[in-house]
Design a protein around this motif. Structure first.
Motif, short mmCIF file in Angstrom:
data_model
loop_
_atom_site.label_atom_id
_atom_site.label_comp_id
_atom_site.label_asym_id
_atom_site.label_seq_id
_atom_site.Cartn_x
_atom_site.Cartn_y
_atom_site.Cartn_z
N CYS A 1 0.80 -1.23 0.00
CA CYS A 1 0.00 0.00 0.00
C CYS A 1 0.83 1.28 0.00
O CYS A 1 0.31 2.35 0.34
N SER A 2 2.09 1.17 -0.41
CA SER A 2 2.90 2.40 -0.49
C SER A 2 3.74 2.46 -1.77
O SER A 2 4.06 3.56 -2.23
N LYS A 3 4.12 1.30 -2.33
CA LYS A 3 4.90 1.29 -3.56
C LYS A 3 4.35 0.24 -4.52
O LYS A 3 3.87 -0.81 -4.09
N PHE A 4 4.43 0.53 -5.81
CA PHE A 4 3.95 -0.39 -6.82
C PHE A 4 4.92 -1.56 -6.94
O PHE A 4 6.13 -1.38 -7.06
N TYR A 5 4.38 -2.76 -6.92
CA TYR A 5 5.18 -3.98 -6.90
C TYR A 5 4.90 -4.79 -8.16
O TYR A 5 3.79 -5.26 -8.40
N ASN B 1 -10.54 7.49 -0.18
CA ASN B 1 -10.13 8.07 -1.46
C ASN B 1 -8.64 8.38 -1.48
O ASN B 1 -8.00 8.29 -2.53
N THR B 2 -8.09 8.72 -0.32
CA THR B 2 -6.64 8.93 -0.25
C THR B 2 -5.90 7.61 -0.52
O THR B 2 -4.94 7.56 -1.29
N ALA B 3 -6.39 6.54 0.11
CA ALA B 3 -5.76 5.23 -0.07
C ALA B 3 -5.90 4.77 -1.53
O ALA B 3 -4.93 4.29 -2.14
N TRP B 4 -7.10 4.91 -2.08
CA TRP B 4 -7.31 4.51 -3.47
C TRP B 4 -6.51 5.39 -4.43
O TRP B 4 -5.92 4.92 -5.40
N GLY B 5 -6.48 6.66 -4.15
CA GLY B 5 -5.73 7.59 -4.99
C GLY B 5 -4.24 7.28 -4.99
O GLY B 5 -3.56 7.47 -6.01
N ASN B 6 -3.73 6.81 -3.86
CA ASN B 6 -2.30 6.44 -3.81
C ASN B 6 -2.01 5.29 -4.79
O ASN B 6 -0.98 5.29 -5.47
N ALA C 1 0.14 5.61 -8.23
CA ALA C 1 1.32 4.77 -8.44
C ALA C 1 1.19 3.96 -9.72
O ALA C 1 2.16 3.77 -10.48
N LEU C 2 -0.03 3.47 -10.00
CA LEU C 2 -0.28 2.74 -11.24
C LEU C 2 -0.03 3.64 -12.45
O LEU C 2 0.66 3.24 -13.40
N GLY C 3 -0.56 4.85 -12.40
CA GLY C 3 -0.36 5.78 -13.50
C GLY C 3 1.10 6.10 -13.74
O GLY C 3 1.55 6.18 -14.90
N LYS C 4 1.86 6.27 -12.65
CA LYS C 4 3.29 6.57 -12.80
C LYS C 4 4.04 5.39 -13.39
O LYS C 4 4.89 5.55 -14.28
N TYR C 5 3.71 4.18 -12.92
CA TYR C 5 4.37 2.98 -13.44
C TYR C 5 4.08 2.82 -14.93
O TYR C 5 4.97 2.51 -15.73
N VAL C 6 2.82 3.01 -15.30
CA VAL C 6 2.42 2.88 -16.70
C VAL C 6 3.16 3.90 -17.57
O VAL C 6 3.69 3.57 -18.63
N SER D 1 -6.84 13.62 -11.04
CA SER D 1 -6.04 14.40 -10.10
C SER D 1 -4.76 13.70 -9.68
O SER D 1 -3.74 14.34 -9.42
N VAL D 2 -4.80 12.36 -9.63
CA VAL D 2 -3.62 11.62 -9.15
C VAL D 2 -2.83 10.96 -10.28
O VAL D 2 -1.65 10.66 -10.12
N ALA D 3 -3.50 10.72 -11.43
CA ALA D 3 -2.83 10.05 -12.57
C ALA D 3 -3.37 10.65 -13.86
O ALA D 3 -4.13 10.00 -14.59
#
Length: 758
Positions: free
Chosen positions: A250-254, A318-323, A327-332, A367-369
């Protein structure tokens, strides 16, 4: 009003030959001359799903014919009417082609559908052989052949007798040899897929027990498995985020960097999404994560947070989901998947509360991705789009609001696209490829139809229906033909997707085949001739973009029709012209006359009569659909220029329902409000060139996207020497509309070049 017509393009009816191989009608349905006694071999277009007792063609020829570009698959339907049951030895010697398959066709709902590999199938060098069981008793037995013309082939042009099919009848030791003429167009289909077929199915359950082989089979059929490109791994939160396997849960994309390549997103995504080490292209899209169910778009709990009573979520949730989405958007984006990977937020929002949830999820994702593509299973509609724009709208076929979607795309909203999905209950005249009792054109038409209505993808929730015991069906093979048709159009359009309100050479064949979702050709042979001409045009052998031309018919002749009750009573004569009485007669493929619609043959389609006086007898009788659905009336009008008149309205009564009539793709009566106009009935005329029959769509949805009555009175089509108007056959009309766009999306990255032979 912003109109951009096709100009002189649509005046093209015949193709002037500069070179190449000219075709005419009868070149796809004919008997093979010299067939042994009691063993008549014949052929027909692949989209023509025959019956087991199908009549033989009357034309005879001495060879079979196929044409294809490089990097293209091509099917051939060979039929044997055998009087003796038993095994027929099959041997196909075809130098220069690859991936040859031989199947026996099976019948479902009286029509050809299933394909089963021939027993004893073997390939040695250029020869593929097997055994075909002949049913006997003069029943029809189908041999379905598929070949692939490789990217690197040196074959080009008209190759007479390139292949040889040898069939040894049961009880005979003498093979009957049939030459196969192959025309290889001097161009290749692109490595990347430019039309998205997003299919929900099981790779190992429906396609093949080996996941990698299953993916190759789907790619060869131009299909994308829903979320399956990276199976058995994936981008979803259960693998990459909210899992104990993630050392930074729940903090970094794995992406499972230490897992075996066959099971690791780290290895599978580059291979199947980008095509690295596979085919260079990769699948055109990949669904990273999707909604949980229709009532619960997001998982709860998620990373220790509950969504709450409102699906829009609490602030903490929403904060947890947004994280995760961030992270998914950044990885993609960081890994170069940005033009392919998307997040599927919701399925079919039903009401204002659902619309607000769709907007909320869209805004949170933006807003997040901001670069992550997002999808909603809904047609473009202002209740959502006016507040936040999605990249992918998955619209139900019968709910697609083409005008609104085109208005948005015409404004240049970056990256927005529409996919269509069909349902098993979709009625004629809509194409329904999931039903086995429909003709093959219900699958084959999708490439042309999608181009004409400017949709870029197709989604089906149960694509396993196109496989039978892990073998393809005829419908699946015809789908591949449809998506290859789309690539031909893409090439004709200068290697570009079509744009609303902009017409190009590619629209000449596209609109001649399919003018809309309910107006498309059912003539298999004419389509095959056109497709071959498109190949000749692309290689430069003919100078003008071709259009669909139906077989020769008698000269233009007037047609007068008065629509009456379910059992029409009598003809009507007005000004010396006799109007034939016509009720809700279902379409007859033999005569080419009749109605197609959802409720044809039921009491929902009904009629009325009201002699209000003061009018001629044409105006008193009428037909109507009590549910306001769109219905298509077809008539095999002989080619020519006609003044076509349609008349609608309830005699002596004003309605707020808005009447609509579309003639051969052109709206002739456009949302006529009789109550606002103070006139109960109207007629409207248009002069147009007709080359492929008359198709008139009456009724359907009005400009508020609501089904409305249209009372159908009469129509006529009278030959004329007057020039066809600017609305001749096809005209795209895009009224100006100021649509609020309140997203912060970046334009998608350009497609990657690919020079590797797939």
């Amino acid at each position: 009003m912003n109109k951009r017509g096709v100009g002189a393009w649509l005046l093209v009816v015949c193709v002037s030959m500069v070179g190449g191989h000219s075709l005419s009608f009868g070149d796809y349905s004919y008997k093979l001359s010299g067939s042994p006694s009691g063993f008549q071999v014949w052929t027909t277009a692949p989209s023509h799903k025959i019956t087991v007792d199908h009549d033989l063609p009357t034309v005879s020829k001495g060879s079979l014919f196929m044409s294809a570009a490089r990097h293209e698959f091509e099917p051939l339907q060979v039929v044997i009417q055998g009087s003796t049951a038993g095994n027929c030895a099959v041997e196909l010697d075809f130098p220069g082609v690859e991936k040859v398959t031989l199947h026996k066709g099976g019948f479902v709902d009286s029509l050809l559908d299933t394909l089963t590999p021939l027993p004893g199938l073997n390939t040695a060098g250029t020869v593929t052989s097997g055994t075909l069981a002949i049913d006997g008793s003069n029943a029809q037995t189908v041999l379905w052949i598929t070949v692939y013309v490789p990217w690197s082939t040196t074959l080009v042009g008209d190759l007479k007798g390139q292949g040889k099919l040898r069939l040894t009848p049961p009880g005979s030791g003498t093979p009957f040899e049939i030459p196969i003429d192959l025309y290889v167009f001097n161009f290749q289909l692109p490595a990347d897929l430019h039309y998205v077929n997003h299919m929900t199915l099981s790779l190992t359950g429906d396609v093949d027990s080996d996941e990698d082989i299953a993916k190759q089979i789907l790619f060869d059929h131009r299909m994308t498995p829903k979320g399956g490109a990276t199976w058995p791994s994936g981008f979803n939160y259960q693998i990459t985020w909210d899992t104990s396997a993630n050392p930074d849960k729940c903090s970094k994309f794995y992406d499972e960097p230490n897992e075996a390549p066959k099971y690791s997103l780290h290895s599978l995504a580059p291979k199947y999404v980008k095509g690295e080490g596979w085919n260079c292209a990769g699948f055109p899209v990949h669904m990273a994560v999707q909604f949980v169910d229709n009532n619960t778009p997001r998982p709860s709990p998620f990373c220790g947070q509950n969504v709450g009573s409102n699906p829009n979520g609490t602030a903490a949730y929403n904060t947890a989901w947004g994280n995760y989405i961030g992270a998914l958007g950044k990885y993609v984006k960081d890994n170069g998947y940005g033009d392919k990977v998307f997040y599927y937020t919701m399925n079919e929002p039903q009401d204002q509360t659902d619309y607000e949830t769709a907007v909320s999820l869209c805004k949170l994702s933006r807003s997040v991705a901001p670069d992550l593509m997002i999808c909603v299973s809904e047609e473009p509609k202002p209740e959502i789009a006016d507040y936040c724009a999605y990249d992918i709208w998955a619209a139900a076929l019968r709910e697609y609001n083409q005008q609104y979607a085109w208005k948005r795309q015409e404004q240049g909203i970056p990256g927005e696209r529409v996919w269509l999905y069909s349902l098993p209950q979709d009625p004629d005249p809509y194409p329904n490829p999931s039903q086995t009792d429909r003709q093959g054109m219900h699958a084959r038409i999708w490439g042309f139809l999608s181009w004409s209505v400017r949709t870029q993808g197709y989604w089906y929730y149960d694509a396993g229906t196109w496989f039978n015991n892990k073998n393809p069906t005829v419908r699946l093979e015809l789908f591949r033909e449809a998506w290859e048709d789309y690539e031909y159009l893409w090439l004709m359009n200068g290697k570009a997707q079509p744009k609303p309100c902009t017409m190009t050479a590619a629209d000449v064949p596209a609109f001649s085949v399919a003018k809309g979702l309910t107006d498309w050709t059912t003539n298999d042979d004419a389509l095959m001739v056109l497709r071959h001409q498109m190949g000749l045009y692309l290689e430069g052998s003919i100078a003008s973009p071709p259009s669909l031309v139906l077989p020769p018919s008698p000269p233009a002749a007037p047609v007068y029709i008065n629509f009456q009750g379910a059992t029409p009573s009598s003809t009507v004569t007005v000004d010396g012209n006799t109007y034939v009485a016509m009720g809700w007669d279902a379409y007859d493929s033999g005569t080419g006359i009749g109605w197609q619609g959802q409720y044809i043959g039921t009491s929902i389609v009904t009629s009325g009569y009201n002699d209000v006086g003061g009018l001629d007898d044409r105006w008193y009788s009428f037909l109507y659909d009590d549910y306001g659905r769109d219905n298509v009336f077809k008539y095999p009008l002989n080619p020519g220029t006609y003044n076509i008149t349609v008349a609608v309205g309830f005699p002596g009564k004003l309605y707020t329902d808005k009447y609509n009539v579309v003639v051969n793709g052109v709206k002739v009566i456009d949302n006529y409000d009789s109550k606002a106009a103070g006139q109960a009935q109207i007629s409207a005329s248009i002069v147009m060139d007709v080359t492929s029959g008359l198709s008139v769509v009456w009724g359907g949805k009005d400009d508020t996207n609501t089904y409305a009555y249209t009372f159908i009175d009469w129509m006529s089509a009278v030959p004329t020497t007057a020039p066809a108007g600017p609305d001749n056959s096809v005209e795209i009309v895009c009224p100006a509309l100021n649509i609020p766009v309140k997203d912060n999306r970046a334009s998608p990255p350009p497609c990657r070049p690919c020079s590797v032979d797939p």
